[in-house]
Scaffold this motif. Structure first.
Motif, mmCIF file in Angstrom:
data_model
loop_
_atom_site.group_PDB
_atom_site.id
_atom_site.type_symbol
_atom_site.label_atom_id
_atom_site.label_comp_id
_atom_site.label_asym_id
_atom_site.label_seq_id
_atom_site.Cartn_x
_atom_site.Cartn_y
_atom_site.Cartn_z
ATOM 1 N N MET A 26 0.830 -1.205 0.000
ATOM 2 C CA MET A 26 0.000 0.000 0.000
ATOM 3 C C MET A 26 0.867 1.258 0.000
ATOM 4 O O MET A 26 2.024 1.224 0.432
ATOM 5 C CB MET A 26 -0.915 0.003 1.227
ATOM 6 N N LEU A 38 -0.505 -6.022 1.969
ATOM 7 C CA LEU A 38 -1.759 -6.764 2.033
ATOM 8 C C LEU A 38 -1.554 -8.056 1.269
ATOM 9 O O LEU A 38 -1.155 -8.045 0.105
ATOM 10 C CB LEU A 38 -2.904 -5.969 1.411
ATOM 11 N N THR A 80 -9.275 -4.555 -0.203
ATOM 12 C CA THR A 80 -8.300 -3.525 0.165
ATOM 13 C C THR A 80 -8.786 -2.730 1.367
ATOM 14 O O THR A 80 -8.033 -2.475 2.303
ATOM 15 C CB THR A 80 -8.037 -2.590 -1.036
#
Length: 99
Positions: A26, A38, A80
């Protein structure tokens, strides 16, 4: 600017050392200043609501169906958001000129 880099080889899951379906770094850092990674792992994430939906999307072949790309994009966005929320971040829409 956000940059997308693809790879033929993903790292192993940092939790179980198994295979990842996808891994994203990210643009924000965690509270210690380290990049937030992630990871989507079928073994570790199947019980999480958004991650589980995305895992099922890939597992049943919808990820290979170009007519379902919008569905895939929405699932990636929800995954996300779920992952970032675990780090204390949240998604906020930019106001439009009419707001």
């Amino acid at each position: 600017m956000t940059r997308v880099v693809t790879s033929d080889r993903l790292p192993q899951c940092s939790r179980c050392r198994g295979d990842l379906l996808t891994s994203i770094v990210m643009p924000q850092n965690d509270k210690h200043g380290r990049p937030i990674h992630l990871e989507l792992c079928a073994a570790c994430d199947a019980e999480r609501p958004a991650a589980g939906a995305l895992i099922r999307y890939f597992a049943d072949g919808r990820g290979r169906d170009a007519t379902r790309a919008k569905e895939g994009a929405l699932l990636v966005m929800e995954w996300t958001k779920e992952g970032m929320a675990a780090h204390g971040w949240f998604f906020e829409q930019k106001p439009t000129s009419g707001d």
